[in-house]
Design a protein around this motif. Sequence first.
Motif: not given
Length: 164
Positions: A36-40, A42-47, A57, A59
Amino acid sequence: MKINFTINGIERECNVNSTTRLLDLIRDDLNLTGTKEGCGKGECGACTVIMNDKIVASCLVLAYEADGADIVTIEGLSNKEILHPIQEAYIEAGAVQCGFCTPGFILTTKKLLDEIPNPTEEEIKRGLSGNICRCTGYQKIIDAVRLSVIKIAEYKRGEKVEIK
Ligand code: FES
Ligand code: FES
């Protein structure tokens, strides 16, 4: 430019330009939309994916940097229809709500448990500190990591099917 890499055990060759992110290559070109793409930024870890045995990360990684790499995404964790024990643990512990963060958390959990098979609560918190969840409040995610330890041990004792 042309790059060659292995993703979820399959060798691939793709054309990428110099600004394509690994995240876009995975989601848009390879249609592996579990990442997934969250913050884009490097801060959220979704990617999160595992690249050359390290958590990254996607992204923040340019696709051409994946030339020659070995990548695992969430789609590569299960054994066809059979979930990985960490995936089972997240479900059974109720650690999934909207699920947006879950692939990243599960891959980070895999790497954590590969390195520290029976982590303390502090080690779990530190290991997952790069991943953000806005739904669960984190306690159930910590419970899921603990349950993963038990389930992986069961699988290794041969009580369940073989895992990666
Ligand atoms: S989308 Fe990559 S860290 Fe948030
Ligand atoms: S389950 Fe929704 S962001 Fe984590």
